[in-house]
Design an enzyme around this catalytic site. Structure first.
Site, mmCIF file in Angstrom:
data_model
loop_
_atom_site.group_PDB
_atom_site.id
_atom_site.type_symbol
_atom_site.label_atom_id
_atom_site.label_comp_id
_atom_site.label_asym_id
_atom_site.label_seq_id
_atom_site.Cartn_x
_atom_site.Cartn_y
_atom_site.Cartn_z
ATOM 1 N N ALA A 236 42.426 106.597 42.941
ATOM 2 C CA ALA A 236 41.168 107.221 43.348
ATOM 3 C C ALA A 236 41.148 108.741 43.302
ATOM 4 O O ALA A 236 40.083 109.339 43.117
ATOM 5 C CB ALA A 236 40.826 106.778 44.777
ATOM 6 N N ALA A 237 42.286 109.402 43.524
ATOM 7 C CA ALA A 237 42.278 110.865 43.626
ATOM 8 C C ALA A 237 41.841 111.492 42.300
ATOM 9 O O ALA A 237 42.108 110.926 41.231
ATOM 10 C CB ALA A 237 43.674 111.358 44.012
ATOM 11 N N PRO A 238 41.130 112.638 42.364
ATOM 12 C CA PRO A 238 40.828 113.481 43.535
ATOM 13 C C PRO A 238 39.583 113.084 44.309
ATOM 14 O O PRO A 238 39.204 113.797 45.235
ATOM 15 C CB PRO A 238 40.657 114.869 42.913
ATOM 16 C CG PRO A 238 40.091 114.588 41.564
ATOM 17 C CD PRO A 238 40.733 113.309 41.107
ATOM 18 N N GLY A 239 38.903 111.984 43.933
ATOM 19 C CA GLY A 239 37.910 111.450 44.834
ATOM 20 C C GLY A 239 36.475 111.409 44.393
ATOM 21 O O GLY A 239 35.612 110.981 45.173
ATOM 22 N N ASP A 256 45.733 105.574 46.068
ATOM 23 C CA ASP A 256 46.401 106.422 45.083
ATOM 24 C C ASP A 256 47.853 106.590 45.497
ATOM 25 O O ASP A 256 48.166 106.594 46.702
ATOM 26 C CB ASP A 256 45.720 107.784 44.960
ATOM 27 C CG ASP A 256 46.012 108.450 43.622
ATOM 28 O OD1 ASP A 256 45.154 108.371 42.725
ATOM 29 O OD2 ASP A 256 47.102 109.040 43.476
ATOM 30 N N ASP A 282 51.150 102.527 45.581
ATOM 31 C CA ASP A 282 51.173 102.254 44.148
ATOM 32 C C ASP A 282 50.259 101.061 43.897
ATOM 33 O O ASP A 282 50.530 99.942 44.369
ATOM 34 C CB ASP A 282 52.603 101.953 43.713
ATOM 35 C CG ASP A 282 52.725 101.674 42.230
ATOM 36 O OD1 ASP A 282 51.687 101.548 41.546
ATOM 37 O OD2 ASP A 282 53.864 101.571 41.744
ATOM 38 N N ASP A 298 39.819 103.107 37.754
ATOM 39 C CA ASP A 298 39.820 104.242 36.822
ATOM 40 C C ASP A 298 41.288 104.481 36.481
ATOM 41 O O ASP A 298 41.968 105.252 37.145
ATOM 42 C CB ASP A 298 39.178 105.459 37.479
ATOM 43 C CG ASP A 298 39.054 106.636 36.531
ATOM 44 O OD1 ASP A 298 39.306 106.457 35.323
ATOM 45 O OD2 ASP A 298 38.723 107.737 36.985
ATOM 46 N N CYS A 351 39.488 107.696 30.705
ATOM 47 C CA CYS A 351 38.965 108.874 29.999
ATOM 48 C C CYS A 351 39.787 109.086 28.727
ATOM 49 O O CYS A 351 40.343 110.146 28.488
ATOM 50 C CB CYS A 351 38.968 110.112 30.883
ATOM 51 S SG CYS A 351 40.581 110.541 31.591
#
Length: 419
Positions: A236-239, A256, A282, A298, A351
């Site tokens: 999830a980071a940075p959010g 994360d 993890d 993601d 990405c």
């Protein structure tokens, strides 16, 4: 500033830091973001740190073209890892991309080759300056990258990627609600502003009314819609996606493995007055106490789709790393699928511009998970100008929304679990 730097002429420490950043990327395979905290910590002034990063980024953006200029002015090519070549890259990037006067560009890099070929560096730069050497309007992609993308997507995509690489991208904001800075609205609750906008000076920053998030990166969470159930944001980071889900009404658990990156996520949640349960774990080995209505993965990837803002990926990523990333993604998709309750949905995103980290993952996942099916993305769920694939997933390539400033390369697929 270290004692060694204190003895250097003004302006040289920033160039020295730029050289170290480039060495970290080109010789050790680090990302600029990984290397920067360690390397830039010795620079006391914010403008020096910003300059070092800007120089390194422009060298990486135009590296093949800078090297072609250098080679045109030497009798024999310099080794690619020679300090003289690095110094010339830095001097030329300053003079040809950042508007630094020629005398300042060369005088601030000559100390980098003290005890080495100063005359060579000065002579090559002087030759190119007298020739009024210039860089092309659009950069040349590294040969291996151009060949890989041409094979996957064709010549038109490669040319679009070159155009996209020419300049850093604009600034995209995701809004917590309906209020936000004035700008181009390509999606609801999204604003696009010109690059170089001073972020802390924008209205709503202190109040947490918005956060920075590329338009493409804002799409995956939107495909889960509004909800009152439980959602898991893996990796999830940075959010940004966590905040989107929380703002859409989901009860979010953000996972994360990086505690330092989760610290940024917590800061972002506090600034935007949004809530989420934050778990350091993890994702490949964690399981929720109960299945969730929605899961957003993601996945960690090669990030080749964000080459506009992080041109280091063009010089670090190679087929072995792509294969390694794809292996991890397959593992994480299987794990995340187990978190989805019957009748729930799973969104997978990367990405990346590589098929191995997108289309190929869908085929492998569906073949091994018969209780999941693609939940096709509709055109009305996407910004105008971005269309779903006929199979229902979303592939965003360079050239998308080019007239509006473009967006990062992304792959997104939405799956539904049978009830």
């Amino acid at each position: 500033m270290t004692g060694n730097q204190a003895s250097l002429p003004p302006g040289v420490p920033a160039r020295q830091a730029a050289l170290r950043l480039l060495d970290a990327v080109l010789r050790r395979g680090e990302t600029i973001d990984q290397a920067a905290p360690r390397i830039l910590a010795s620079l006391r002034a914010d403008n020096d740190r910003a300059l070092a990063r800007a120089i390194a980024a422009e060298v990486l953006r135009y590296l093949p073209d800078l090297d072609a200029l250098i080679d045109s002015a030497t009798q024999r090519p310099l080794p690619h890892d020679a300090k003289a070549r690095f110094a010339l890259r830095i001097a030329l990037a300053q003079a040809l991309r950042l508007g630094t006067p020629a005398h300042a560009a060369i005088s601030t890099v000559l100390p980098l080759v003290d005890g080495g070929p100063r005359k060579l560096v000065h002579g090559v730069f002087g030759t190119l300056d007298r020739r009024k050497a210039a860089l092309p309007d659009v950069p040349t992609l590294p040969d291996a990258v151009a060949a890989r993308w041409q094979a996957a997507w064709g010549d038109e995509m490669v040319e679009a990627a070159r155009r996209a690489l020419a300049e850093p991208p604009p600034l995209d904001l995701s809004l917590r609600g309906e209020e936000g800075p004035e700008g181009l609205e390509l999606m609801p609750d999204q604003r696009r502003l010109p690059r170089g906008t001073a972020i802390p000076d924008l209205p709503g920053y202190a109040e947490g009314a918005w956060w920075v998030q590329d338009l493409a990166a804002a799409i995956p969470a939107r495909l889960l819609g509004r909800g009152q159930g439980k959602a898991i944001d893996a990796c999830a980071a940075p959010g940004g996606k966590t905040m989107q889900l929380a703002a859409a009404g989901w009860a979010v658990t953000a996972i994360d493995a990086s505690e330092s990156r989760l610290a940024r996520l917590r800061d972002n949640l506090a600034r935007t007055h949004l809530d989420a349960e934050v778990v350091t774990a993890d994702a490949a080995r964690w399981s929720p106490p109960a299945p969730a209505d929605a899961v957003l993965l993601d996945a960690p990837c090669t990030a080749t789709g964000i080459f506009r803002r992080h041109p280091d990926v063009l010089h670090r990523i190679h087929p072995a790393l792509i294969e390694q990333a794809a292996d991890l993604q397959r593992e994480l998709l299987v794990q995340a699928a187990g978190w989805v309750k019957k009748g729930g949905r799973l969104v997978y995103a990367t990405c990346s511009i590589e098929r191995a980290e997108g289309e190929d993952q869908v085929e492998t996942f569906l073949a091994a998970n018969r209780d999941f099916a693609l939940d096709p993305v509709r055109a009305d769920e996407l910004p105008a100008g971005i269309a779903p694939h006929e199979r229902g997933w979303v592939r965003i390539l360079p050239g998308a929304l080019e007239q509006q400033g473009g967006c990062d390369g992304f792959f997104i697929a939405r799956f539904a679990r049978a009830g």
